[in-house]
Enzyme design. Structure first.
Site, short mmCIF file in Angstrom:
data_model
loop_
_atom_site.label_atom_id
_atom_site.label_comp_id
_atom_site.label_asym_id
_atom_site.label_seq_id
_atom_site.Cartn_x
_atom_site.Cartn_y
_atom_site.Cartn_z
N CYS A 1 0.84 -1.20 0.00
CA CYS A 1 0.00 0.00 0.00
C CYS A 1 0.88 1.26 0.00
O CYS A 1 1.62 1.47 -0.94
CB CYS A 1 -0.99 -0.03 1.16
N HIS B 1 -3.73 -4.86 -0.80
CA HIS B 1 -3.35 -5.51 0.46
C HIS B 1 -3.41 -7.03 0.31
O HIS B 1 -4.49 -7.61 0.41
CB HIS B 1 -4.30 -5.08 1.59
N GLU C 1 -2.55 -9.19 2.42
CA GLU C 1 -2.97 -9.77 3.70
C GLU C 1 -4.48 -9.72 3.90
O GLU C 1 -5.02 -10.36 4.81
CB GLU C 1 -2.25 -9.07 4.86
#
Length: 203
Positions: free
Chosen positions: A79, A185, A187
């Protein structure tokens, strides 16, 4: 050892948990000795470009980070961790980024669409440019999760390994030698994101 750099910004808990789910043992750290001993680094970032640069600079960790980049270990920016690798951003005029990738971060020019761009979007991956194999094992046009109002516009297009479409073509991932970064992202991107992180672990 994977060191997740804690410089006061970023979704550290989610990144740590995602790596742990893959059997890795990441260390979230602001200790330059730990970072120096790592064989992989993750540079997260959430919020405004200027705040991230300021926090990273005041943390005193920039020199050891640059040292590890020069050493050639795999580095993954996430990011705003991608954005601060560039020269600067329209979001924070006058604030210098790390300058590792020539180019500027610009506001998403998505007229009539909601900004920030938040949610799931598909990726178009340039497999020939993905020499590190960050996107190995993924299907065509996989979906990942974005939260951003700005995107990188590199001077050298050859570093762009994935794009997404949101009112136009936006940079979604870049790679240059050992330096890798995603605007989205991983994750928070389900199985697709875990595959990307697993590929990073294997590097």
């Amino acid at each position: 050892m994977i060191a997740v750099i804690d410089y006061g910004v970023g979704n550290l808990f989610s990144v740590e948990k995602a790596f742990q789910a893959l059997g890795a043992k990441p260390v979230v750290t602001s200790d330059d000795a730990v970072i120096r001993a790592a064989d992989k680094l993750v540079l997260p970032g959430v919020g405004a470009f200027g705040d991230c640069v300021s926090n990273f600079t005041s943390s005193g960790l920039v020199p050891v980070f640059l040292e590890k980049v020069r050493d050639g270990i795999p580095v993954l920016g996430i990011c705003v961790g991608l954005q601060i690798l560039f020269d600067g951003s329209e979001e924070s005029p006058g604030v210098k980024g790390l300058g590792l990738l020539p180019g500027t971060v610009r506001r998403i020019p998505a007229s009539g669409l909601k900004i920030p761009h938040m949610g799931w979007n598909s990726l178009s991956i340039d497999r020939a440019r993905d020499r590190a194999g960050l996107f190995d094992g993924l299907p065509e046009d996989p979906y990942v999760y974005f939260v951003h109002s700005y995107h990188a516009v590199p001077q050298d297009e050859s570093c762009v390994v994935a794009v997404t479409d949101y009112g136009g073509r936006l940079t979604a991932a870049v790679a240059k030698d050992n330096l890798l970064a995603t605007q989205f992202h991983p994750e928070k991107s389900g199985d697709v994101g875990l595959t990307i992180l697993e590929n990073f672990i294997r590097m």
